[in-house]
Design a protein around this motif. Structure first.
Motif, PDB file in Angstrom:
ATOM      1  N   LEU A  10       0.831  -1.202   0.000  1.00  0.00           N
ATOM      2  CA  LEU A  10       0.000   0.000   0.000  1.00  0.00           C
ATOM      3  C   LEU A  10       0.870   1.257   0.000  1.00  0.00           C
ATOM      4  CD1 LEU A  10      -2.890   1.178   0.234  1.00  0.00           C
ATOM      5  CD2 LEU A  10      -2.591   1.104   2.716  1.00  0.00           C
ATOM      6  N   GLY A  11       1.909   1.269   0.826  1.00  0.00           N
ATOM      7  CA  GLY A  11       2.796   2.427   0.877  1.00  0.00           C
ATOM      8  C   GLY A  11       3.529   2.673  -0.427  1.00  0.00           C
ATOM      9  N   LEU A  12       3.836   1.597  -1.151  1.00  0.00           N
ATOM     10  CA  LEU A  12       4.561   1.717  -2.415  1.00  0.00           C
ATOM     11  C   LEU A  12       3.707   2.293  -3.540  1.00  0.00           C
ATOM     12  CD1 LEU A  12       6.547  -1.639  -2.303  1.00  0.00           C
ATOM     13  CD2 LEU A  12       7.524   0.668  -2.202  1.00  0.00           C
ATOM     14  N   PRO A  59      10.584   2.757  -3.163  1.00  0.00           N
ATOM     15  CA  PRO A  59      11.014   1.779  -2.150  1.00  0.00           C
ATOM     16  C   PRO A  59      11.971   2.299  -1.091  1.00  0.00           C
ATOM     17  CG  PRO A  59      11.012   0.779  -4.330  1.00  0.00           C
ATOM     18  CD  PRO A  59      10.755   2.240  -4.534  1.00  0.00           C
ATOM     19  N   LEU A  60      13.059   2.946  -1.503  1.00  0.00           N
ATOM     20  CA  LEU A  60      14.041   3.402  -0.519  1.00  0.00           C
ATOM     21  C   LEU A  60      13.470   4.486   0.385  1.00  0.00           C
ATOM     22  CD1 LEU A  60      17.260   3.550  -2.736  1.00  0.00           C
ATOM     23  CD2 LEU A  60      16.643   1.801  -1.058  1.00  0.00           C
ATOM     24  N   THR A  61      12.631   5.336  -0.181  1.00  0.00           N
ATOM     25  CA  THR A  61      12.020   6.407   0.603  1.00  0.00           C
ATOM     26  C   THR A  61      11.090   5.830   1.661  1.00  0.00           C
ATOM     27  OG1 THR A  61      12.124   7.888  -1.308  1.00  0.00           O
ATOM     28  CG2 THR A  61      10.629   8.501   0.471  1.00  0.00           C
ATOM     29  N   LEU A  62      10.273   4.857   1.283  1.00  0.00           N
ATOM     30  CA  LEU A  62       9.373   4.219   2.246  1.00  0.00           C
ATOM     31  C   LEU A  62      10.173   3.539   3.354  1.00  0.00           C
ATOM     32  CD1 LEU A  62       6.577   3.292   3.180  1.00  0.00           C
ATOM     33  CD2 LEU A  62       6.788   1.336   1.623  1.00  0.00           C
ATOM     34  N   THR A  63      11.231   2.819   2.988  1.00  0.00           N
ATOM     35  CA  THR A  63      12.053   2.137   3.994  1.00  0.00           C
ATOM     36  C   THR A  63      12.713   3.133   4.933  1.00  0.00           C
ATOM     37  OG1 THR A  63      12.502   0.405   2.356  1.00  0.00           O
ATOM     38  CG2 THR A  63      13.878   0.433   4.325  1.00  0.00           C
ATOM     39  N   ILE A  82       3.710  12.771  -1.323  1.00  0.00           N
ATOM     40  CA  ILE A  82       3.439  12.407   0.066  1.00  0.00           C
ATOM     41  C   ILE A  82       1.926  12.318   0.243  1.00  0.00           C
ATOM     42  CG2 ILE A  82       3.652  13.085   2.475  1.00  0.00           C
ATOM     43  CD1 ILE A  82       6.263  12.239   1.303  1.00  0.00           C
ATOM     44  N   THR A  83       1.444  11.144   0.560  1.00  0.00           N
ATOM     45  CA  THR A  83       0.015  10.931   0.741  1.00  0.00           C
ATOM     46  C   THR A  83      -0.264  10.408   2.144  1.00  0.00           C
ATOM     47  OG1 THR A  83       0.098   8.644  -0.050  1.00  0.00           O
ATOM     48  CG2 THR A  83      -0.230  10.371  -1.713  1.00  0.00           C
ATOM     49  N   THR A  84      -1.511  10.473   2.525  1.00  0.00           N
ATOM     50  CA  THR A  84      -1.903   9.947   3.840  1.00  0.00           C
ATOM     51  C   THR A  84      -1.637   8.459   3.934  1.00  0.00           C
ATOM     52  OG1 THR A  84      -3.627  11.643   4.035  1.00  0.00           O
ATOM     53  CG2 THR A  84      -3.814   9.709   5.460  1.00  0.00           C
ATOM     54  N   SER A  85      -1.931   7.728   2.853  1.00  0.00           N
ATOM     55  CA  SER A  85      -1.712   6.280   2.878  1.00  0.00           C
ATOM     56  C   SER A  85      -0.229   5.954   2.967  1.00  0.00           C
ATOM     57  CB  SER A  85      -2.324   5.630   1.630  1.00  0.00           C
ATOM     58  OG  SER A  85      -1.702   6.119   0.449  1.00  0.00           O
ATOM     59  N   GLY A  86       0.625   6.732   2.283  1.00  0.00           N
ATOM     60  CA  GLY A  86       2.064   6.488   2.349  1.00  0.00           C
ATOM     61  C   GLY A  86       2.625   6.730   3.737  1.00  0.00           C
ATOM     62  N   ILE A  87       2.234   7.857   4.355  1.00  0.00           N
ATOM     63  CA  ILE A  87       2.704   8.159   5.707  1.00  0.00           C
ATOM     64  C   ILE A  87       2.169   7.133   6.696  1.00  0.00           C
ATOM     65  CG2 ILE A  87       2.573   9.840   7.582  1.00  0.00           C
ATOM     66  CD1 ILE A  87       2.500  12.045   5.467  1.00  0.00           C
ATOM     67  N   SER A  88       0.915   6.742   6.528  1.00  0.00           N
ATOM     68  CA  SER A  88       0.318   5.750   7.428  1.00  0.00           C
ATOM     69  C   SER A  88       1.030   4.412   7.312  1.00  0.00           C
ATOM     70  CB  SER A  88      -1.171   5.583   7.107  1.00  0.00           C
ATOM     71  OG  SER A  88      -1.870   6.797   7.299  1.00  0.00           O
ATOM     72  N   ALA A  89       1.396   4.030   6.081  1.00  0.00           N
ATOM     73  CA  ALA A  89       2.107   2.765   5.884  1.00  0.00           C
ATOM     74  C   ALA A  89       3.465   2.814   6.570  1.00  0.00           C
ATOM     75  CB  ALA A  89       2.269   2.478   4.396  1.00  0.00           C
ATOM     76  N   ALA A  90       4.215   3.920   6.391  1.00  0.00           N
ATOM     77  CA  ALA A  90       5.522   4.050   7.036  1.00  0.00           C
ATOM     78  C   ALA A  90       5.386   4.024   8.555  1.00  0.00           C
ATOM     79  CB  ALA A  90       6.201   5.338   6.583  1.00  0.00           C
ATOM     80  N   ALA A  91       4.364   4.697   9.080  1.00  0.00           N
ATOM     81  CA  ALA A  91       4.144   4.723  10.525  1.00  0.00           C
ATOM     82  C   ALA A  91       3.792   3.341  11.050  1.00  0.00           C
ATOM     83  CB  ALA A  91       3.031   5.719  10.868  1.00  0.00           C
ATOM     84  N   TYR A  92       2.966   2.617  10.308  1.00  0.00           N
ATOM     85  CA  TYR A  92       2.601   1.257  10.739  1.00  0.00           C
ATOM     86  C   TYR A  92       3.834   0.358  10.769  1.00  0.00           C
ATOM     87  CZ  TYR A  92       0.290  -3.263  10.985  1.00  0.00           C
ATOM     88  OH  TYR A  92      -0.096  -4.517  11.376  1.00  0.00           O
ATOM     89  N   LEU A  93       4.632   0.421   9.709  1.00  0.00           N
ATOM     90  CA  LEU A  93       5.813  -0.438   9.631  1.00  0.00           C
ATOM     91  C   LEU A  93       6.840  -0.084  10.706  1.00  0.00           C
ATOM     92  CD1 LEU A  93       6.220  -0.490   5.745  1.00  0.00           C
ATOM     93  CD2 LEU A  93       5.422  -2.375   7.191  1.00  0.00           C
ATOM     94  N   GLY A  94       7.013   1.210  10.973  1.00  0.00           N
ATOM     95  CA  GLY A  94       7.990   1.624  11.962  1.00  0.00           C
ATOM     96  C   GLY A  94       7.528   1.413  13.385  1.00  0.00           C
ATOM     97  N   LEU A  95       6.311   1.869  13.671  1.00  0.00           N
ATOM     98  CA  LEU A  95       5.814   1.841  15.053  1.00  0.00           C
ATOM     99  C   LEU A  95       5.260   0.475  15.450  1.00  0.00           C
ATOM    100  CD1 LEU A  95       5.151   3.365  17.661  1.00  0.00           C
ATOM    101  CD2 LEU A  95       2.998   4.087  16.600  1.00  0.00           C
ATOM    102  N   ILE A  96       4.421  -0.108  14.595  1.00  0.00           N
ATOM    103  CA  ILE A  96       3.733  -1.347  14.955  1.00  0.00           C
ATOM    104  C   ILE A  96       4.590  -2.577  14.674  1.00  0.00           C
ATOM    105  CG2 ILE A  96       1.671  -2.735  14.591  1.00  0.00           C
ATOM    106  CD1 ILE A  96       1.178  -0.030  15.950  1.00  0.00           C
TER     107      ILE A  96
END
Length: 314
Positions: A47-49, A54-58, A230-244
């Protein structure tokens, strides 16, 4: 650290079972929660991609995770200078190869294919442990490795026969996810000696920091070269992967190991791909044809066989 301090799979499957406590409803609930949290990691990455390269999301993922891991490491065993090179190399392996390859792989596969290939990490952990930690590999475990590879082959075969929906899968994408699984498995085996000496929280925080720092120049280059939004879904995906996935998952796992035997806790590996594939089907319309289902079954059988080792890893 996918997991993990880095991804979605834990090294406890190779460690002797030292937790004789009973299983409670609370521990069962924790295992189910963990399976959902980690199982969603590949679909959420997909979803984030959709809006981030890729590198930015990671990089965004670990920009969120690193400060929290460092906070948790405060007050733990300090990392001596002589250990810095090994821990830094560990971080480059886990993030620079493992997580980056996973993200690139997910960009080139359907979420279902990425999920099931990533589920092979515990199988590779067993065999890397045999090489590095001199652990015995049984005939069942060898059979498990063969079953897992046969399952991956069937899953890859299914990509060309319309069984994975709108999110296409390429051979390169599948190979990148497989490379990620190998790198992350080796990361966990290699980290056993370091975490024993300096503590899990310390090694997780410092290795993640070093891996993140090594990733930053490449992510900056990508952000300069590749247009993205930068979208809400992209930021949410990064936050989920990092935090959760990275932070909460790690510490929920460590807490779980204090209450149930490691081999019981490791059974979460069977549920993780189930939740991941179900989420991929709902989020992206991945269709699960006969070849894909057979491949999933073989991978799960391989996972089961790989976890039938004798107790007593040293």
């Amino acid at each position: 650290m996918s997991s993990q301090s880095l991804t979605d799979v834990r090294p406890a499957v190779i460690i002797e079972d030292h937790a004789p406590r009973g299983i409670t409803l609370r521990s069962i609930g924790s295992m189910l929660m963990l399976a959902v949290m980690w199982g969603l990691s590949i679909p959420v990455t997909k979803l984030g991609l959709e809006s981030l390269p890729p590198l930015t999301l990671t990089a965004m993922r670990f920009a969120i995770a690193v400060p929290l891991l460092l906070v948790f490491a405060v007050g733990q065993n300090p990392l001596p200078r002589r250990a810095f090179p090994r821990v830094a190399a560990l971080g480059v392996l886990g993030i620079g190869i493992g997580q980056v390859a996973q993200t690139f792989g997910v960009s080139g596969t359907s979420a279902s294919v990425g999920t099931i290939i990533s589920a092979t990490i515990p199988v590779f952990i067993v065999f890397f442990a045999a090489l590095r930690l001199k652990q015995h590999v049984s005939g069942w475990q060898k059979l498990g490795l063969l079953a897992a590879f046969a399952g991956i082959a069937l899953v890859a075969y299914a990509r060309g026969h319309g069984t994975t929906g709108s999110s296409g899968t390429s051979v390169v994408g599948a190979l990148c996810v497989l490379l990620s699984a190998l790198a992350i498995a080796f990361y966990y085996v290699w980290s056993v000696e370091l975490t024993t000496a300096y503590g899990t929280a310390t090694v997780a925080a410092w290795s993640t920091l070093f891996g993140f720092l090594a990733l930053l120049p490449w992510a900056a280059w990508e952000m300069w070269q590749v247009p993205f939004h930068i979208t809400t879904s992209g930021i949410s995906a990064a936050a989920y992967l990092g935090l959760i996935v990275t932070v909460s998952g790690l510490f929920l796992w460590l807490n779980l190991l204090r209450h149930v035997p490691a081999r019981v806790a490791a059974s979460v590996q069977f549920l993780q791909p189930v939740f991941g594939i179900a989420a991929a089907s709902m989020m992206f319309g991945d269709r699960l044809g006969p070849s894909f289902v057979a491949g999933v079954a073989l991978v799960l059988v391989g996972l089961a066989f790989s976890m039938t080792s004798r107790r007593g890893a040293r």
